[in-house]
Design a protein around this motif. Sequence first.
Motif, PDB file in Angstrom:
ATOM      1  N   MET A  66      42.452  48.612 106.293  1.00  0.00           N
ATOM      2  CA  MET A  66      43.736  47.948 106.156  1.00  0.00           C
ATOM      3  C   MET A  66      43.809  47.261 104.792  1.00  0.00           C
ATOM      4  N   ALA A  67      44.838  47.546 104.028  1.00  0.00           N
ATOM      5  CA  ALA A  67      44.981  46.973 102.690  1.00  0.00           C
ATOM      6  C   ALA A  67      45.410  45.519 102.794  1.00  0.00           C
ATOM      7  N   THR A  68      44.857  44.687 101.903  1.00  0.00           N
ATOM      8  CA  THR A  68      45.262  43.285 101.893  1.00  0.00           C
ATOM      9  C   THR A  68      46.483  43.140 101.007  1.00  0.00           C
ATOM     10  N   GLU A  69      47.370  42.264 101.408  1.00  0.00           N
ATOM     11  CA  GLU A  69      48.595  42.044 100.656  1.00  0.00           C
ATOM     12  C   GLU A  69      48.294  41.228  99.401  1.00  0.00           C
ATOM     13  N   ALA A  70      48.875  41.628  98.278  1.00  0.00           N
ATOM     14  CA  ALA A  70      48.675  40.899  97.030  1.00  0.00           C
ATOM     15  C   ALA A  70      49.267  39.501  97.165  1.00  0.00           C
ATOM     16  N   PRO A  71      48.579  38.486  96.598  1.00  0.00           N
ATOM     17  CA  PRO A  71      49.117  37.138  96.691  1.00  0.00           C
ATOM     18  C   PRO A  71      50.472  37.049  95.987  1.00  0.00           C
ATOM     19  N   GLN A  72      51.369  36.274  96.560  1.00  0.00           N
ATOM     20  CA  GLN A  72      52.704  36.116  95.983  1.00  0.00           C
ATOM     21  C   GLN A  72      52.615  35.260  94.717  1.00  0.00           C
ATOM     22  N   LYS A  73      53.356  35.661  93.710  1.00  0.00           N
ATOM     23  CA  LYS A  73      53.391  34.914  92.463  1.00  0.00           C
ATOM     24  C   LYS A  73      54.464  33.834  92.541  1.00  0.00           C
ATOM     25  N   PRO A  74      54.165  32.645  92.032  1.00  0.00           N
ATOM     26  CA  PRO A  74      55.167  31.573  92.050  1.00  0.00           C
ATOM     27  C   PRO A  74      56.259  31.805  91.015  1.00  0.00           C
ATOM     28  N   THR A  75      57.477  31.379  91.368  1.00  0.00           N
ATOM     29  CA  THR A  75      58.587  31.396  90.418  1.00  0.00           C
ATOM     30  C   THR A  75      58.409  30.234  89.444  1.00  0.00           C
ATOM     31  N   ALA A  76      59.275  30.141  88.446  1.00  0.00           N
ATOM     32  CA  ALA A  76      59.201  29.049  87.476  1.00  0.00           C
ATOM     33  C   ALA A  76      59.356  27.694  88.173  1.00  0.00           C
ATOM     34  N   SER A  77      60.298  27.585  89.093  1.00  0.00           N
ATOM     35  CA  SER A  77      60.495  26.321  89.824  1.00  0.00           C
ATOM     36  C   SER A  77      59.293  25.990  90.698  1.00  0.00           C
ATOM     37  N   GLU A  78      58.730  27.011  91.328  1.00  0.00           N
ATOM     38  CA  GLU A  78      57.553  26.793  92.164  1.00  0.00           C
ATOM     39  C   GLU A  78      56.355  26.365  91.321  1.00  0.00           C
ATOM     40  N   LEU A  79      56.259  26.900  90.109  1.00  0.00           N
ATOM     41  CA  LEU A  79      55.176  26.486  89.211  1.00  0.00           C
ATOM     42  C   LEU A  79      55.302  25.009  88.846  1.00  0.00           C
ATOM     43  N   GLN A  80      56.521  24.530  88.662  1.00  0.00           N
ATOM     44  CA  GLN A  80      56.712  23.106  88.371  1.00  0.00           C
ATOM     45  C   GLN A  80      56.170  22.257  89.513  1.00  0.00           C
TER      46      GLN A  80
END
Length: 129
Positions: A1-15
């Motif tokens: 079973m393939a693992t899902e790639a981690p979600q990347k944060p948006t610019a606002s989420e990075l703040q």
Amino acid sequence: MATEAPQKPTASELQILRVLWARGPSTVREVHEALSEEKSLGYTTVLKLMQIMTAKGLVRRNEDQRAHVYEACKPATETKRQLVGDVLQRVFEGSASELMIHALEGRRTSKKELEELRRLLDEYERRMR
């Protein structure tokens, strides 16, 4: 079973992540106050973003107290490494030297910063031996 790639944060989420990395576990109100020092952002907007970030696995929420406390799931270095790796592959076809030269040409770099980059490269090279 393939693992899902981690979600990347948006610019606002990075703040928001920057606040959590700097302050440690924090309530929505504390994050909102920290972000409000830089720009006008509504409390409910911050709350909604942090709820989305929880669903994405970027932050975790401790519900033991009345005011929920959020913390980043990954340290800053790991998230930054993931984001740079993504840009490196998508934009620069895996070429670290291309990435570096474009980063340096994109803005004025001080002599002190260039010396620090040389020191970091030397240190990296020693570790790789």
